[in-house]
Scaffold this active site. Structure first.
Site, PDB file in Angstrom:
ATOM      1  N   SER A 104      36.679  42.918  49.460  1.00  0.00           N
ATOM      2  CA  SER A 104      36.625  44.266  50.026  1.00  0.00           C
ATOM      3  C   SER A 104      35.310  44.499  50.743  1.00  0.00           C
ATOM      4  O   SER A 104      34.251  44.007  50.334  1.00  0.00           O
ATOM      5  CB  SER A 104      36.785  45.319  48.936  1.00  0.00           C
ATOM      6  OG  SER A 104      36.636  46.625  49.476  1.00  0.00           O
ATOM      7  N   TYR A 118      34.015  50.454  41.496  1.00  0.00           N
ATOM      8  CA  TYR A 118      34.974  49.582  42.158  1.00  0.00           C
ATOM      9  C   TYR A 118      34.268  48.519  42.995  1.00  0.00           C
ATOM     10  O   TYR A 118      34.595  47.325  42.941  1.00  0.00           O
ATOM     11  CB  TYR A 118      35.907  50.414  43.036  1.00  0.00           C
ATOM     12  CG  TYR A 118      36.794  49.598  43.940  1.00  0.00           C
ATOM     13  CD1 TYR A 118      37.703  48.686  43.415  1.00  0.00           C
ATOM     14  CD2 TYR A 118      36.716  49.730  45.326  1.00  0.00           C
ATOM     15  CE1 TYR A 118      38.525  47.935  44.252  1.00  0.00           C
ATOM     16  CE2 TYR A 118      37.528  48.984  46.157  1.00  0.00           C
ATOM     17  CZ  TYR A 118      38.427  48.079  45.614  1.00  0.00           C
ATOM     18  OH  TYR A 118      39.226  47.331  46.445  1.00  0.00           O
ATOM     19  N   GLY A 151      51.684  40.680  43.322  1.00  0.00           N
ATOM     20  CA  GLY A 151      52.584  40.419  44.436  1.00  0.00           C
ATOM     21  C   GLY A 151      53.666  41.454  44.644  1.00  0.00           C
ATOM     22  O   GLY A 151      54.373  41.401  45.657  1.00  0.00           O
ATOM     23  N   ASP A 209      50.662  40.670  32.789  1.00  0.00           N
ATOM     24  CA  ASP A 209      49.338  41.163  33.144  1.00  0.00           C
ATOM     25  C   ASP A 209      48.411  39.979  33.383  1.00  0.00           C
ATOM     26  O   ASP A 209      48.388  39.038  32.587  1.00  0.00           O
ATOM     27  CB  ASP A 209      48.797  42.047  32.012  1.00  0.00           C
ATOM     28  CG  ASP A 209      47.627  42.910  32.449  1.00  0.00           C
ATOM     29  OD1 ASP A 209      46.657  42.357  33.012  1.00  0.00           O
ATOM     30  OD2 ASP A 209      47.674  44.131  32.209  1.00  0.00           O
ATOM     31  N   ALA A 254      44.514  44.065  41.254  1.00  0.00           N
ATOM     32  CA  ALA A 254      43.257  44.796  41.065  1.00  0.00           C
ATOM     33  C   ALA A 254      43.537  46.284  41.043  1.00  0.00           C
ATOM     34  O   ALA A 254      44.525  46.755  41.603  1.00  0.00           O
ATOM     35  CB  ALA A 254      42.266  44.487  42.186  1.00  0.00           C
TER      36      ALA A 254
END
Length: 358
Positions: free
Chosen positions: A120, A180, A8, A56, A78
């Site tokens: 994504s 990725y 965030g 983390d 990420a």
């Protein structure tokens, strides 16, 4: 609604926190402040955050503490981008997939059943293509010898003819072509499995090319908009790979933040055990060359240089149909390309001297 936003304090995450607060929600931030995203640690928690955990997401106990009293999770934490080389693989898998697994396990323990995931468009590989003879086709990875010869368009895998690119929809088959991309697809599979096992509800927003204020500077983990913007800030011409004709969907970060909040508000109404993916893009394709030229013009900087360079693993065209997100959740992008790029041309980047999280 009290919402935990992982990552965030980052580029997209901080905009989501601000949007949540503006809509009367209570955002809680968990962020590891890793150097790849935060070359300069923020001086204060993101504006609007009700609480901040410098932890983390791979630490399940810390995540559990942050989840207490939370209704939903917006998972942005990420590693992004193609990275430098295969040596980055353990870091990508650790941050993205192990981090997601620890988060989902903690959510199961704490009884939190609503999740919105930062997905994504890279899960698609190349976008949608049609051949005049063979209809819808899926081209394979572009060959290095073709790229070196300046043949950048993928040919029809059946007849070698030119293809017509179009808008990819969520039912397109997954074809991740980088580490990725593989981790982003794995995150979706983990979220779907978690939803089935716990009766939870999960949504993945498959971001297209997000840009806007607070974007990280040019690192191996930044996007093309950041590279161009950083070059212009130094008085240098943006260097455009291939011939600049690569088609992308550039979507402003405030529109992405609004999509996240809309999904968070809607996810609790979904049936238990459900998973749904949504493309999150502007719906209006532009080329990489368009972006470089628009940024250079808006900033009064040098004219972009088309280099013909290429990176193996890059795709030629991938642009989104966001009709599902519009129709099912009522989301509409509000920032048009010209206005958004003009604003971005003047905005500071994360990591520039004197910049904090924004």
């Amino acid at each position: 609604m009290r919402v935990l936003v992982t990552g965030g304090a980052g580029f997209i995450g901080s905009h989501i926190v601000a949007e949540l607060a503006a809509r009367g929600h209570e955002p809680v931030v968990l962020d590891a402040l890793l150097p790849a995203a935060h070359a300069m640690p923020p001086a204060a928690p993101p504006a609007g955050a009700a609480a901040f955990f410098h932890e983390d997401v791979r630490d399940g106990e810390a995540v559990g503490r942050a989840l207490r009293g939370v209704t939903a999770v917006c998972h942005q934490a990420a590693m992004v981008g193609l990275g430098k080389d295969m040596a980055d693989t353990p870091a990508y898998v650790g941050c993205n997939d192990l981090g997601t697994a620890e988060l989902l396990a903690a959510m199961a323990r704490e009884g939190v059943r609503n999740l919105v995931l930062a997905g994504s468009m890279v899960v698609y590989g190349e976008g949608r293509y049609d051949c005049a003879r063979h209809g819808r086709v899926i081209p394979g990875p572009r060959a290095e010898h073709d790229l070196a010869a300046g043949r950048f368009e993928p040919p029809c895998p059946h007849c070698g003819a030119d293809l017509r690119p179009g808008l990819v929809t969520e039912d397109a088959p997954a074809d991740p072509r980088s580490v990725y991309a593989a981790t982003k697809l794995a995150q979706e599979h983990l979220a779907s499995a978690w939803a089935r096992a716990t009766g939870g509800r999960a949504v993945s927003l498959r971001y297209h090319n997000v840009y806007g204020p607070g974007m990280p500077r040019d690192t191996p983990y930044a996007g093309v908009a950041s590279y161009f913007r950083s070059a212009l800030a130094r008085g240098l011409a943006p260097r455009v790979f291939e011939d600049g004709g690569q088609r992308r969907d550039f979507v402003h970060v405030t529109d992405v933040a609004a999509a996240n909040v809309r999904a968070l508000e809607a996810v609790a109404d979904r049936p238990g055990g459900s998973f749904r993916a949504y493309n999150t893009g502007s719906g209006t394709p532009h080329t990489v060359g368009d972006l470089a030229t628009a940024l250079a013009t808006a900033s009064g900087g040098p004219v972009p240089v088309v280099t013909g360079e290429f990176r193996l693993g890059d795709v030629r065209h991938v642009t989104a149909s966001s009709a599902r997100l519009r129709d099912e959740l009522g989301w509409r992008p509000s920032v048009e390309f010209a206005a958004g790029v003009a604003e971005f041309a003047r905005a500071r980047l994360r990591g520039q001297e004197g910049v904090t999280a924004s």
